[in-house]
Design a protein around this motif. Structure first.
Motif, PDB file in Angstrom:
ATOM      1  N   PHE A  87       0.864  -1.177   0.000  1.00  0.00           N
ATOM      2  CA  PHE A  87       0.000   0.000   0.000  1.00  0.00           C
ATOM      3  C   PHE A  87       0.894   1.219   0.000  1.00  0.00           C
ATOM      4  CE2 PHE A  87      -3.022   3.141   1.046  1.00  0.00           C
ATOM      5  CZ  PHE A  87      -4.281   2.598   0.872  1.00  0.00           C
ATOM      6  N   ASP A  88       0.690   2.099  -0.896  1.00  0.00           N
ATOM      7  CA  ASP A  88       1.270   3.432  -1.079  1.00  0.00           C
ATOM      8  C   ASP A  88       1.417   3.713  -2.560  1.00  0.00           C
ATOM      9  OD1 ASP A  88       1.414   4.335   1.586  1.00  0.00           O
ATOM     10  OD2 ASP A  88       3.309   3.291   1.875  1.00  0.00           O
ATOM     11  N   GLY A  89       2.089   2.789  -3.279  1.00  0.00           N
ATOM     12  CA  GLY A  89       2.173   2.928  -4.729  1.00  0.00           C
ATOM     13  C   GLY A  89       2.920   4.158  -5.207  1.00  0.00           C
ATOM     14  N   THR A  90       4.000   4.503  -4.516  1.00  0.00           N
ATOM     15  CA  THR A  90       4.770   5.666  -4.941  1.00  0.00           C
ATOM     16  C   THR A  90       5.413   5.398  -6.305  1.00  0.00           C
ATOM     17  OG1 THR A  90       6.785   4.896  -3.857  1.00  0.00           O
ATOM     18  CG2 THR A  90       5.298   6.319  -2.548  1.00  0.00           C
ATOM     19  N   VAL A 103      -1.587  -0.721  -3.653  1.00  0.00           N
ATOM     20  CA  VAL A 103      -2.654   0.269  -3.739  1.00  0.00           C
ATOM     21  C   VAL A 103      -1.981   1.623  -3.858  1.00  0.00           C
ATOM     22  CG1 VAL A 103      -4.592   1.337  -2.538  1.00  0.00           C
ATOM     23  CG2 VAL A 103      -4.249  -1.140  -2.393  1.00  0.00           C
ATOM     24  N   LYS A 104      -2.252   2.306  -4.960  1.00  0.00           N
ATOM     25  CA  LYS A 104      -1.623   3.601  -5.236  1.00  0.00           C
ATOM     26  C   LYS A 104      -2.490   4.724  -4.704  1.00  0.00           C
ATOM     27  CE  LYS A 104       0.089   6.523  -9.012  1.00  0.00           C
ATOM     28  NZ  LYS A 104       1.343   6.864  -8.402  1.00  0.00           N
ATOM     29  N   GLN A 105      -1.867   5.559  -3.906  1.00  0.00           N
ATOM     30  CA  GLN A 105      -2.538   6.754  -3.406  1.00  0.00           C
ATOM     31  C   GLN A 105      -2.284   7.909  -4.383  1.00  0.00           C
ATOM     32  OE1 GLN A 105      -2.367   7.295   1.018  1.00  0.00           O
ATOM     33  NE2 GLN A 105      -0.414   6.283   0.668  1.00  0.00           N
ATOM     34  N   ILE A 107      -0.835  10.766  -4.570  1.00  0.00           N
ATOM     35  CA  ILE A 107       0.101  11.586  -3.798  1.00  0.00           C
ATOM     36  C   ILE A 107       0.113  13.047  -4.284  1.00  0.00           C
ATOM     37  CG2 ILE A 107       2.521  11.838  -3.107  1.00  0.00           C
ATOM     38  CD1 ILE A 107       1.923   9.153  -2.100  1.00  0.00           C
ATOM     39  N   GLU A 108       0.101  13.252  -5.603  1.00  0.00           N
ATOM     40  CA  GLU A 108       0.123  14.627  -6.122  1.00  0.00           C
ATOM     41  C   GLU A 108      -1.114  15.395  -5.684  1.00  0.00           C
ATOM     42  OE1 GLU A 108       1.001  15.058 -10.284  1.00  0.00           O
ATOM     43  OE2 GLU A 108       2.538  13.500 -10.179  1.00  0.00           O
ATOM     44  N   ASP A 109      -2.277  14.762  -5.729  1.00  0.00           N
ATOM     45  CA  ASP A 109      -3.514  15.422  -5.306  1.00  0.00           C
ATOM     46  C   ASP A 109      -3.488  15.729  -3.810  1.00  0.00           C
ATOM     47  OD1 ASP A 109      -4.425  15.197  -7.913  1.00  0.00           O
ATOM     48  OD2 ASP A 109      -5.619  13.403  -7.503  1.00  0.00           O
ATOM     49  N   ILE A 110      -2.987  14.789  -3.036  1.00  0.00           N
ATOM     50  CA  ILE A 110      -2.896  14.993  -1.585  1.00  0.00           C
ATOM     51  C   ILE A 110      -1.941  16.146  -1.282  1.00  0.00           C
ATOM     52  CG2 ILE A 110      -2.109  13.959   0.588  1.00  0.00           C
ATOM     53  CD1 ILE A 110      -3.009  11.216  -0.612  1.00  0.00           C
ATOM     54  N   THR A 111      -0.798  16.167  -1.961  1.00  0.00           N
ATOM     55  CA  THR A 111       0.192  17.221  -1.757  1.00  0.00           C
ATOM     56  C   THR A 111      -0.366  18.583  -2.127  1.00  0.00           C
ATOM     57  OG1 THR A 111       1.934  15.624  -2.249  1.00  0.00           O
ATOM     58  CG2 THR A 111       2.534  17.947  -2.341  1.00  0.00           C
ATOM     59  N   LYS A 112      -1.048  18.654  -3.254  1.00  0.00           N
ATOM     60  CA  LYS A 112      -1.640  19.929  -3.687  1.00  0.00           C
ATOM     61  C   LYS A 112      -2.656  20.427  -2.673  1.00  0.00           C
ATOM     62  CE  LYS A 112      -4.123  22.142  -7.515  1.00  0.00           C
ATOM     63  NZ  LYS A 112      -4.731  23.073  -6.602  1.00  0.00           N
ATOM     64  N   VAL A 137      -8.303   5.622  -4.334  1.00  0.00           N
ATOM     65  CA  VAL A 137      -7.049   4.907  -4.568  1.00  0.00           C
ATOM     66  C   VAL A 137      -7.225   3.968  -5.761  1.00  0.00           C
ATOM     67  CG1 VAL A 137      -6.286   5.052  -2.173  1.00  0.00           C
ATOM     68  CG2 VAL A 137      -7.677   3.113  -2.897  1.00  0.00           C
ATOM     69  N   THR A 138      -6.107   3.479  -6.279  1.00  0.00           N
ATOM     70  CA  THR A 138      -6.113   2.596  -7.435  1.00  0.00           C
ATOM     71  C   THR A 138      -5.262   1.370  -7.145  1.00  0.00           C
ATOM     72  OG1 THR A 138      -6.185   4.563  -8.836  1.00  0.00           O
ATOM     73  CG2 THR A 138      -5.651   2.500  -9.921  1.00  0.00           C
ATOM     74  N   LEU A 139      -5.717   0.206  -7.561  1.00  0.00           N
ATOM     75  CA  LEU A 139      -4.912  -1.000  -7.411  1.00  0.00           C
ATOM     76  C   LEU A 139      -3.995  -1.135  -8.617  1.00  0.00           C
ATOM     77  CD1 LEU A 139      -4.372  -3.594  -5.760  1.00  0.00           C
ATOM     78  CD2 LEU A 139      -6.039  -4.732  -7.247  1.00  0.00           C
TER      79      LEU A 139
END
Length: 141
Positions: A87-90, A103-105, A107-112, A137-139
């Protein structure tokens, strides 16, 4: 399911709830085990070796990608190949370990969003913001 320290469940709580809801929906038997997320890599490897001492699981779901990679390393050494998910999907993980199901979060949207909130908070210190934001999130498989 292999999760970080039980005493520090946030944000792991939602990850665990999500995994459990899927397993419960399909009536899958689940064992949840915790390792100390803050431990050194060596301590984590020892804990994983103690938990996974024989090929008894069909799948091992981890609440982060680093733990999933440590589990994969250990199970490969045992010549045991359960389905392992992280889980994280960096981008780093996806680039260097593309075979890892994770599982990809967003991250760019969260950071913005966090930057926008910080700037608004600087300009309007008394303004209240939501205490929780939920992103899809996306698998990645």
């Amino acid at each position: 399911m292999l999760s970080g320290n039980r005493a520090d469940l946030y944000p792991l709580n939602d990850r665990l709830k999500g995994m459990l809801s899927v397993f419960n929906h399909y009536k899958v038997s689940v064992k949840t085990t915790y390792i100390d997320f803050e431990s050194s890599m060596m301590v984590k490897k020892i804990q994983i070796a103690q938990i996974i001492d024989s090929p008894k699981f069909d799948a091992i779901c981890c609440t982060d990608d680093v733990t999933a990679l440590l589990v994969k390393q250990h199970t490969d050494e045992m010549n045991y190949h359960p389905l392992i998910t992280g889980f994280d999907g960096t981008d780093f993980i996806h680039s260097f370990f593309p075979e890892l199901i994770t599982v990809k979060q967003p991250i760019e949207d969260i950071t913005k969003l966090m930057c926008d909130i910080l700037i608004k908070k600087i300009h309007h210190p008394s303004k209240h913001f939501e205490s929780e934001y939920i992103f899809p999130v996306t698998l990645l498989d």
